[in-house]
Scaffold this active site. Structure first.
Site, PDB file in Angstrom:
ATOM      1  N   ARG A 261      17.850  44.476 -39.833  1.00 18.86           N
ATOM      2  CA  ARG A 261      18.057  45.187 -38.569  1.00 18.86           C
ATOM      3  C   ARG A 261      19.043  44.430 -37.692  1.00 18.86           C
ATOM      4  NH1 ARG A 261      11.741  46.915 -37.163  1.00 18.86           N
ATOM      5  NH2 ARG A 261      11.379  47.870 -39.199  1.00 18.86           N
ATOM      6  N   ARG A 276      11.912  37.634 -34.270  1.00 19.41           N
ATOM      7  CA  ARG A 276      12.865  38.743 -34.355  1.00 19.41           C
ATOM      8  C   ARG A 276      14.111  38.297 -35.112  1.00 19.41           C
ATOM      9  NH1 ARG A 276      12.328  43.320 -31.476  1.00 19.41           N
ATOM     10  NH2 ARG A 276      10.812  42.277 -30.142  1.00 19.41           N
ATOM     11  N   GLU A 348       3.034  41.970 -31.711  1.00 21.64           N
ATOM     12  CA  GLU A 348       3.033  42.986 -32.770  1.00 21.64           C
ATOM     13  C   GLU A 348       3.281  42.369 -34.143  1.00 21.64           C
ATOM     14  OE1 GLU A 348       6.097  45.999 -32.432  1.00 21.64           O
ATOM     15  OE2 GLU A 348       5.842  46.477 -34.552  1.00 21.64           O
ATOM     16  N   SER A 351       2.663  48.103 -37.502  1.00 18.01           N
ATOM     17  CA  SER A 351       2.793  49.348 -36.772  1.00 18.01           C
ATOM     18  C   SER A 351       2.513  50.464 -37.763  1.00 18.01           C
ATOM     19  CB  SER A 351       4.226  49.431 -36.238  1.00 18.01           C
ATOM     20  OG  SER A 351       4.333  50.406 -35.254  1.00 18.01           O
ATOM     21  N   ARG A 388       6.130  37.179 -39.394  1.00 15.31           N
ATOM     22  CA  ARG A 388       5.239  37.091 -38.234  1.00 15.31           C
ATOM     23  C   ARG A 388       3.837  36.630 -38.635  1.00 15.31           C
ATOM     24  NH1 ARG A 388       7.001  42.016 -34.066  1.00 15.31           N
ATOM     25  NH2 ARG A 388       9.185  41.367 -33.960  1.00 15.31           N
TER      26      ARG A 388
END
Length: 416
Positions: A261, A276, A348, A351, A388
């Site tokens: 990403r 991130r 987070e 999801s 994560r």
RNA sequence: GGACAAGUGGGUGAGUGGCUGAAACCACAUCCCUGCUAAGGAUGCGUACGGGUAACUGUACCGAGAGUUCGAAUCUCUCCUUGUCCA
């Protein structure tokens, strides 16, 4: 894609729901007008084409019977021009409609709370209690560097910012986590698949990343190929443009892939550490179900991801995303946030979304319900983001001297 | 990288300009017969969008796109994919 027929039939209800997602009513009204325009254009074209077809048939008869075709030819030639014009009108109408419709997000479920951003998400439940520290817990980047697990600078050297390199136990733990998660998911009934990391435009349109979010995707130079931002794209599109039989549903799949990403909208956020990254590992769950069973599947997927964290003894909580935080394709989403004692907050880590028919309509994934072909429901969720999870392990399993314990369930994967 | 060939419905596969949305066979579904574990018969059986309560009907689709023609699965061009051969 939203259901245009439904928009036509019950504009009030649907537009109200979409307004909660910040869609402009004027836009929806335009969409409705364009939809009607297309219908008219189609009807006009089809009438003309039917006449053309009939005359062409007659033409064959005339020739066979040796009749004079001069008059017929004149009629048919005149009509041909009209047909050409009509098809042009229809094509333009179609394109205008599609361009607009493809940029409209999914209709949120009524259960989705109103809200502007992640601060308005609603906590559903907490699982496990965060441990009490007798010292000040460190943040993961500090621990990662101290233990020689992750090298952020060398990642930048090799690529650019937001890339990192894992060494030794850090790298081994990543691999152990991937295997552990895949095995866990398989035991819950999700079949493992291994898919391409590059996909074409059609696939990305099918799951909703395109046309709207192209700036967040890495695109191959000179080719219509993109690096996947999530395994959801290739795995869901596995059944693109297919009609599945009812007895092969539900389809439950799990896949490990790297994800890529650009994080275009995240400048300045989480610049430090590996929360991130431009490239990260993720184990994904994807399910294809009938509309009647998708919510049951949703629960199963949420539980699956949550249970992995429980097995790793990582405290976490479930939150129901509000309208402002809900993704483009989702009808509703539950996020799982893991406790990070170094950051002193939940972050987070997973999801899980039910997109209902939204992706199915785009990707043309249907199933035979008796005699009728109907749209399936598609669901996806992470179980889990590997980087994560590693962050969470480092922060939750840290000792005062900076060393890090290994979660029990991972020991078999590390030969311990 | 070069040469040749091919891409038709769930599958096999016919179809070289109109009578083909597409034969036949297989698979599948329903029914009938028979009665025993295997066989016979009838009917149905692509997708999308539109019209109609419905029966039904219109349009499009034979790898994708463009073209020739009154008319294209069938002819031409481009691309993609697959196979075979050559480097």
């Amino acid at each position: 894609m939203i259901d245009l027929k439904l928009l036509q039939k019950d504009f009030e209800t649907m537009s109200k729901k979409l307004q909660r997602k910040g869609v402009d009513v004027a836009l929806l009204e335009q969409l409705k007008v364009k939809n009607e325009a297309l219908k008219i254009a189609k009807a006009a074209f089809e009438t003309l084409q039917a006449a053309q077809n009939a005359m062409s048939k007659e033409f064959g008869v005339y020739k066979r019977e040796g009749k004079d075709i001069t008059e017929l030819k004149a009629r048919v030639d005149a009509n041909k021009i009209k047909v050409a014009e009509a098809i042009e009108v229809q094509r333009d109408a179609q394109e205008a409609l599609e361009t607009m419709a493809m940029a409209i997000p999914n209709v949120p479920d009524d259960s989705v709370p109103d809200g502007a951003d992640e601060a308005d998400n609603v906590e559903l439940k907490k699982v496990l209690t965060p441990r009490e520290f007798t010292f000040t817990p460190k943040e993961h980047w500090e621990l990662a560097e101290e233990n020689g697990w992750i090298d952020f600078e060398r990642g930048v050297k090799l690529a650019t910012s937001r890339f990192s390199v894992s060494f030794g136990m850090g790298a081994r733990l990543e691999r152990a986590l991937i295997n552990f998660m895949l095995d866990f998911n398989r035991e819950r009934g999700f079949d493992e698949v291994s898919v391409p990391a590059l996909v074409n435009r059609t696939a990305l349109e099918g799951t909703g990343q395109l046309p709207k979010f192209e700036e967040d995707l890495y695109k191959m130079d000179g080719q219509e190929l993109f690096l996947i931002p999530t395994a959801e794209v290739p795995v869901t599109n596995l059944y693109q443009d297919e009609i599945l039989s009812a007895d092969e549903l539900p389809k439950r799949m799990t896949a490990y892939t790297s994800c890529f990403r650009k994080e275009a909208g995240a400048a300045g956020r989480d610049t430090r550490g590996m929360i991130r990254q431009h490239q990260f590992h993720k184990v994904e769950l994807v399910a294809i179900t009938t509309p009647q069973t998708s919510e049951i599947m949703f629960e199963q997927m949420v539980n699956c991801a949550s249970d992995i964290l429980t097995a790793l003894e990582l405290p976490h909580r479930l939150v129901n995303l509000c309208t402002g935080d809900l993704g483009f394709s989702a009808a509703h989403t539950t996020d799982i946030e893991v406790w990070l004692p170094g950051q002193n907050q939940y972050r987070e880590i997973s999801s899980i979304s039910n997109t209902r028919e939204f992706q199915a309509r785009r990707a043309k994934i249907r199933y035979k319900n008796g005699k009728k072909n109907e749209m399936v429901n598609t669901l996806n969720g992470s179980s889990l983001a590997v980087g994560r999870t590693l962050v969470a392990i480092m922060e939750n399993y840290q000792n005062e001297d900076g060393s890090i314990d290994i979660p029990e369930v991972l020991k078999p994967y590390l030969g311990m």
